[in-house]
Design a protein around this motif. Structure first.
Motif, PDB file in Angstrom:
ATOM      1  N   ARG A  10       0.816  -1.201   0.000  1.00  0.00           N
ATOM      2  CA  ARG A  10       0.000   0.000   0.000  1.00  0.00           C
ATOM      3  C   ARG A  10       0.860   1.265   0.000  1.00  0.00           C
ATOM      4  O   ARG A  10       0.493   2.286   0.567  1.00  0.00           O
ATOM      5  CB  ARG A  10      -0.958  -0.021   1.189  1.00  0.00           C
ATOM      6  N   SER A  11       1.994   1.164  -0.662  1.00  0.00           N
ATOM      7  CA  SER A  11       2.820   2.354  -0.840  1.00  0.00           C
ATOM      8  C   SER A  11       2.130   3.290  -1.824  1.00  0.00           C
ATOM      9  O   SER A  11       1.156   2.915  -2.460  1.00  0.00           O
ATOM     10  CB  SER A  11       4.171   1.946  -1.405  1.00  0.00           C
ATOM     11  N   ASP A  12       2.647   4.516  -1.925  1.00  0.00           N
ATOM     12  CA  ASP A  12       2.081   5.497  -2.839  1.00  0.00           C
ATOM     13  C   ASP A  12       2.625   5.214  -4.241  1.00  0.00           C
ATOM     14  O   ASP A  12       3.757   5.563  -4.565  1.00  0.00           O
ATOM     15  CB  ASP A  12       2.480   6.900  -2.371  1.00  0.00           C
ATOM     16  N   VAL A  13       1.780   4.552  -5.046  1.00  0.00           N
ATOM     17  CA  VAL A  13       2.222   4.140  -6.382  1.00  0.00           C
ATOM     18  C   VAL A  13       2.602   5.356  -7.235  1.00  0.00           C
ATOM     19  O   VAL A  13       3.468   5.288  -8.105  1.00  0.00           O
ATOM     20  CB  VAL A  13       1.122   3.298  -7.073  1.00  0.00           C
ATOM     21  N   ALA A  14       1.972   6.491  -6.941  1.00  0.00           N
ATOM     22  CA  ALA A  14       2.271   7.710  -7.715  1.00  0.00           C
ATOM     23  C   ALA A  14       3.718   8.159  -7.516  1.00  0.00           C
ATOM     24  O   ALA A  14       4.267   8.899  -8.335  1.00  0.00           O
ATOM     25  CB  ALA A  14       1.310   8.821  -7.316  1.00  0.00           C
ATOM     26  N   ALA A  15       4.331   7.718  -6.415  1.00  0.00           N
ATOM     27  CA  ALA A  15       5.716   8.127  -6.140  1.00  0.00           C
ATOM     28  C   ALA A  15       6.720   7.306  -6.952  1.00  0.00           C
ATOM     29  O   ALA A  15       7.910   7.586  -6.954  1.00  0.00           O
ATOM     30  CB  ALA A  15       6.020   7.972  -4.649  1.00  0.00           C
ATOM     31  N   TRP A  16       6.227   6.277  -7.627  1.00  0.00           N
ATOM     32  CA  TRP A  16       7.122   5.394  -8.373  1.00  0.00           C
ATOM     33  C   TRP A  16       7.558   6.045  -9.681  1.00  0.00           C
ATOM     34  O   TRP A  16       6.745   6.628 -10.384  1.00  0.00           O
ATOM     35  CB  TRP A  16       6.413   4.071  -8.670  1.00  0.00           C
ATOM     36  N   SER A  17       8.819   5.987  -9.980  1.00  0.00           N
ATOM     37  CA  SER A  17       9.282   6.441 -11.291  1.00  0.00           C
ATOM     38  C   SER A  17      10.351   5.477 -11.761  1.00  0.00           C
ATOM     39  O   SER A  17      11.122   4.957 -10.960  1.00  0.00           O
ATOM     40  CB  SER A  17       9.868   7.854 -11.196  1.00  0.00           C
ATOM     41  N   PRO A  18      10.382   5.227 -13.083  1.00  0.00           N
ATOM     42  CA  PRO A  18      11.385   4.274 -13.581  1.00  0.00           C
ATOM     43  C   PRO A  18      12.809   4.771 -13.318  1.00  0.00           C
ATOM     44  O   PRO A  18      13.710   3.955 -13.124  1.00  0.00           O
ATOM     45  CB  PRO A  18      11.067   4.176 -15.078  1.00  0.00           C
ATOM     46  N   GLN A  19      13.005   6.098 -13.262  1.00  0.00           N
ATOM     47  CA  GLN A  19      14.366   6.611 -13.043  1.00  0.00           C
ATOM     48  C   GLN A  19      14.886   6.181 -11.676  1.00  0.00           C
ATOM     49  O   GLN A  19      15.990   5.684 -11.536  1.00  0.00           O
ATOM     50  CB  GLN A  19      14.411   8.140 -13.126  1.00  0.00           C
ATOM     51  N   ARG A  20      14.056   6.417 -10.650  1.00  0.00           N
ATOM     52  CA  ARG A  20      14.521   6.169  -9.285  1.00  0.00           C
ATOM     53  C   ARG A  20      14.606   4.677  -8.976  1.00  0.00           C
ATOM     54  O   ARG A  20      15.473   4.250  -8.211  1.00  0.00           O
ATOM     55  CB  ARG A  20      13.587   6.862  -8.296  1.00  0.00           C
ATOM     56  N   TYR A  21      13.712   3.896  -9.549  1.00  0.00           N
ATOM     57  CA  TYR A  21      13.596   2.513  -9.084  1.00  0.00           C
ATOM     58  C   TYR A  21      14.119   1.466 -10.064  1.00  0.00           C
ATOM     59  O   TYR A  21      13.757   0.306  -9.979  1.00  0.00           O
ATOM     60  CB  TYR A  21      12.149   2.234  -8.664  1.00  0.00           C
ATOM     61  N   THR A  22      14.983   1.872 -10.998  1.00  0.00           N
ATOM     62  CA  THR A  22      15.616   0.834 -11.818  1.00  0.00           C
ATOM     63  C   THR A  22      16.949   0.420 -11.225  1.00  0.00           C
ATOM     64  O   THR A  22      17.627  -0.445 -11.768  1.00  0.00           O
ATOM     65  CB  THR A  22      15.861   1.276 -13.281  1.00  0.00           C
ATOM     66  N   THR A  23      17.347   1.052 -10.124  1.00  0.00           N
ATOM     67  CA  THR A  23      18.543   0.563  -9.436  1.00  0.00           C
ATOM     68  C   THR A  23      18.173   0.379  -7.968  1.00  0.00           C
ATOM     69  O   THR A  23      17.240   1.007  -7.469  1.00  0.00           O
ATOM     70  CB  THR A  23      19.711   1.572  -9.500  1.00  0.00           C
ATOM     71  N   LEU A  24      18.933  -0.471  -7.281  1.00  0.00           N
ATOM     72  CA  LEU A  24      18.637  -0.700  -5.868  1.00  0.00           C
ATOM     73  C   LEU A  24      18.965   0.545  -5.038  1.00  0.00           C
ATOM     74  O   LEU A  24      18.465   0.704  -3.931  1.00  0.00           O
ATOM     75  CB  LEU A  24      19.411  -1.914  -5.359  1.00  0.00           C
ATOM     76  N   ASP A  25      19.795   1.447  -5.585  1.00  0.00           N
ATOM     77  CA  ASP A  25      20.138   2.678  -4.855  1.00  0.00           C
ATOM     78  C   ASP A  25      18.898   3.501  -4.522  1.00  0.00           C
ATOM     79  O   ASP A  25      18.813   4.103  -3.466  1.00  0.00           O
ATOM     80  CB  ASP A  25      21.098   3.530  -5.681  1.00  0.00           C
ATOM     81  N   GLY A  26      17.943   3.535  -5.477  1.00  0.00           N
ATOM     82  CA  GLY A  26      16.708   4.286  -5.232  1.00  0.00           C
ATOM     83  C   GLY A  26      15.981   3.739  -4.010  1.00  0.00           C
ATOM     84  O   GLY A  26      15.493   4.498  -3.165  1.00  0.00           O
ATOM     85  N   TYR A  27      15.935   2.417  -3.898  1.00  0.00           N
ATOM     86  CA  TYR A  27      15.279   1.794  -2.746  1.00  0.00           C
ATOM     87  C   TYR A  27      16.063   2.059  -1.456  1.00  0.00           C
ATOM     88  O   TYR A  27      15.481   2.288  -0.393  1.00  0.00           O
ATOM     89  CB  TYR A  27      15.137   0.284  -2.968  1.00  0.00           C
ATOM     90  N   ALA A  28      17.411   2.031  -1.578  1.00  0.00           N
ATOM     91  CA  ALA A  28      18.255   2.289  -0.397  1.00  0.00           C
ATOM     92  C   ALA A  28      18.042   3.721   0.092  1.00  0.00           C
ATOM     93  O   ALA A  28      17.977   3.974   1.304  1.00  0.00           O
ATOM     94  CB  ALA A  28      19.723   2.053  -0.746  1.00  0.00           C
ATOM     95  N   GLU A  29      17.901   4.633  -0.864  1.00  0.00           N
ATOM     96  CA  GLU A  29      17.652   6.025  -0.506  1.00  0.00           C
ATOM     97  C   GLU A  29      16.332   6.145   0.269  1.00  0.00           C
ATOM     98  O   GLU A  29      16.248   6.880   1.253  1.00  0.00           O
ATOM     99  CB  GLU A  29      17.557   6.835  -1.788  1.00  0.00           C
ATOM    100  N   ASP A  30      15.322   5.403  -0.174  1.00  0.00           N
ATOM    101  CA  ASP A  30      14.037   5.404   0.539  1.00  0.00           C
ATOM    102  C   ASP A  30      14.217   4.952   1.987  1.00  0.00           C
ATOM    103  O   ASP A  30      13.642   5.526   2.907  1.00  0.00           O
ATOM    104  CB  ASP A  30      13.036   4.474  -0.149  1.00  0.00           C
ATOM    105  N   VAL A  31      15.019   3.897   2.183  1.00  0.00           N
ATOM    106  CA  VAL A  31      15.250   3.379   3.541  1.00  0.00           C
ATOM    107  C   VAL A  31      15.884   4.486   4.402  1.00  0.00           C
ATOM    108  O   VAL A  31      15.453   4.729   5.536  1.00  0.00           O
ATOM    109  CB  VAL A  31      16.152   2.128   3.508  1.00  0.00           C
TER     110      VAL A  31
END
Lengths: 266, 396
Positions: free
Chosen positions: A56-77
């Motif tokens: 139930r995350s905010d799907v609108a916050a998803w972008s292919p730029q940020r989330y095509t590398t694991l760094d984007g997810y690490a930044e979220d953490v």
């Protein structure tokens, strides 16, 4: 930026106890921790969240730029930690989140007291002498498999996933939505997960680390767990008597006990 | 008859299990195969002894599906106790594959402990081929849609100025919100220098959407720019546009638009603005003290509809801190959360509560207002704002 909302962050357990941040892997959401949370929340403050694009995350916050590398997810953490002002965090990363945890801890080691890598794999593809367990063709097949099983997924599913916690009547549907992701997002996450190579990042880990692996796991075989243990200096390796890739479901008591023991140790 | 019927009913449970028209499989919780029916063994080409106690269900899957099984199927089954209609492939003993649909349930003991997994497997060869076709058609449709959106957004960009010029002593800002990514919108605006230190600007809305509207928008922009250079009075500019649009009425669809044309001249520490409106919602001025008013241009007629259309001109002075806002009816006809239409008076009342001092801040505030309407904005929306900088504010 509101990481709490974006990542559907939940905080439970003992308020003044050490913080355990649980990061779910590919395919599911924070519900995956449901069977270990009751035990862990007796001793720790538990922070749960959904990766952007999952649960139930905010799907609108998803972008292919940020989330095509694991760094984007690490930044979220790291943003979740900063926004909740979490300190001395024990970060538990399952499956792909184990490498997300490594990246986050390498970026801001002072934020974390310990890392628990649950069924980790730094590289799923075979490469020379390294045996990740999979070939590129296997991963393409997985992408097809995802695609066929999302055939029935439609935009109608999206509002349910985006969810509204204030509407109890959709609770049943949310239950059904578990593990459901927008197919386009799932596809990108699958590629990011299974095509990343983070072997070189392991040597940079300075945070105390435990590697928890299963005795039989088709996704992260034991030699891969051993590899992670060998590359992270001073890490401990624990082999759970559990089968499959999700010991928090197949052997919840044992998994919770192993996490608690390492997280609670001085 | 009676006897045949009861003979059929005596069909043994075991025969029913072994030779059912679907595959049956029971496994331990770790997936180890404990029981399998003859139908499934026949499909797979395996001997019973090769599988029982030796292989797990996931071993029957190709690697890609095995990952799917571990990351989706098994967790969902554990969480819910059942899972249905999952499309997988099975690898036969000879290495060939078979498309199947799989459903599983967990059998629990009286005290709730999970004991084993029961799985039924249906041959889905034909159905999967059909689904495969559907999937391909969907992918093609998605690609097509991406192309249409790219085309629309590219065309849209050519109809709007890439950026606004710097006007000395003024802050200027614009915003465009397309209602649909698939179609070119009908709203337009521009701001450009005339001779000396005078400037012209306009904002309008042509009838319709899509390619047809883009043609009119292009003609309209070109005409307004050319006319303003020759004869800068806003009412005469709109007259020229009216004539041009009327001459161009040769298609089946009538071509008309609403617009506000403006002329900006420096005056003292501020600016003199002359506006003419043809059927367009009134411009809004927000004074430096926060008071907002609508500029009455009622009576200006739709452009391109009548040979002798009348246009109404107003003049105003903008002083330091004053902001002029032009907008299209996408804003004032948006449905608010209560689903009532927002109107010009609502906009004015809302602007009265704003604490803004520049065009940039005003446009940002209005775009946030638009966001708050969510899907209530069903038309394109264009905004253009001009404000006189406060003395001492030399920011570029």
């Amino acid at each position: 930026m509101d990481a709490r909302r974006r990542n559907n962050v939940t905080v439970i357990g003992c308020e003044d106890a050490p913080t355990v941040l649980l990061a779910h892997g590919f395919g599911c959401d924070q519900n995956l921790w449901r069977l270990v949370v009751p035990d862990l929340s007796k001793r720790f403050r538990i922070v749960l969240f959904d990766h952007v694009g999952s649960g139930r995350s905010d799907v609108a916050a998803w972008s292919p730029q940020r989330y095509t590398t694991l760094d984007g997810y690490a930044e979220d953490v790291l943003e979740i930690c900063a926004e909740l002002d979490l300190r001395d965090v024990v970060l538990v990363g399952h499956s792909v989140s184990a490498m997300i945890a490594v990246l986050a801890a390498n970026r801001e080691p002072e934020r974390f007291a310990k890392l628990v890598l649950l069924t980790p794999s730094p590289c799923y593809l075979d490469d020379g002498d390294y045996r990740g367990g999979f070939t590129r063709a296997d991963i393409d097949e997985l992408l097809d498999s995802l695609e066929s099983n999302y055939l029935g997924w439609s935009a109608a599913m999206a509002p349910v996933i985006a969810g509204n916690p204030d509407r109890p009547e959709v609770a049943g549907e949310l239950e059904a939505a578990f593990c459901r992701t927008d197919p386009a997002i799932a596809r990108v996450f699958a590629r990011t997960t299974f095509l990343s190579d983070n072997r070189a990042d392991l040597a940079d880990v300075t945070v105390r680390t435990a590697v928890l692996q299963c005795s039989s796991d088709a996704i992260a075989p034991r030699e891969v767990g051993q590899f992670v243990h060998d590359r992270i200096e001073g890490s401990v390796l624990v082999t759970l008597d559990a089968i499959g890739h999700c010991p928090q479901l197949s052997a919840p008591e044992q998994t919770a006990a192993a996490i608690a023991e390492f997280a609670g140790a001085r | 008859m009676e006897t045949t019927f009861s003979a059929l009913l005596e069909d043994s449970a075991e025969d029913l299990y072994e030779n059912a028209p679907c595959g049956y499989l029971s496994t331990l919780m770790d997936g180890t195969i404990a029981k399998i029916n003859a139908t499934l063994l026949g499909w797979l080409g395996h001997e019973r002894a090769e599988l029982l106690g030796r292989r797990r269900f996931a071993d029957l899957l190709p690697v890609g599906d095995r990952i799917y099984h571990e990351t989706h199927f098994a967790p969902m089954l554990r969480m819910h106790g059942e899972i249905g209609g999952i499309a997988l492939e099975l690898v036969r003993a000879d290495g060939t594959r078979m498309a199947v649909l799989v459903s599983s349930t967990v059998k629990t003991s009286a005290n709730g402990t999970a004991q084993l997994i029961r799985t039924t497997i249906f041959d889905a060869g034909d159905r999967r081929a059909y689904e495969h076709e559907l999937l391909r058609a969907r992918q093609e449709a998605e690609q097509e849609r991406d192309r249409v959106q790219l085309l629309a957004s590219t065309l849209q960009r050519t109809l709007l100025p890439p950026s606004l010029p710097d006007v000395p002593g003024m802050d200027v800002a614009a915003y465009y919100h397309p209602a649909s990514a698939d179609e070119v919108g009908g709203d337009f605006y521009d701001l450009f220098p005339l001779t000396g230190d005078t400037w012209a600007f306009f904002l309008g809305d042509v009838s319709g959407k899509g390619a047809e509207a883009a043609v009119v928008t292009s003609l309209t922009r070109y005409t307004l720019r050319a006319a303003a250079v020759q004869e800068p009075g806003p009412a005469s500019v709109l007259k020229r546009l009216n004539t041009a649009l009327l001459k161009d009425q040769h298609g089946a669809t009538p071509r008309f638009c609403t617009a506000i044309q403006g002329l900006l001249e420096p005056a003292g520490d501020g600016a003199k603005v002359t506006l003419a409106s043809g059927g367009h919602p009134p411009a809004l001025v927000i004074r430096h003290n926060g008071a907002a008013e609508l500029l009455d241009t009622r009576g200006g007629q739709l452009i391109g509809a009548l040979p002798d259309a009348r246009f109404v001109e107003v003049e105003l002075r903008l002083r330091p801190g004053d902001t002029l806002l032009l907008y299209s009816d996408g804003l004032t006809e948006a449905r608010t959360h209560g689903r009532v239409r927002y109107d010009e008076e609502d906009l004015r009342d809302w602007a009265n509560t704003l604490d803004v001092g520049s065009a940039t801040e005003t446009v940002a505030a209005v775009s946030r207002l638009l966001d708050s309407f969510g899907d209530g904005v069903d038309d394109d929306t264009a905004l253009l704002a001009l404000s006189v900088r406060l003395l001492g504010d030399e920011r570029p």
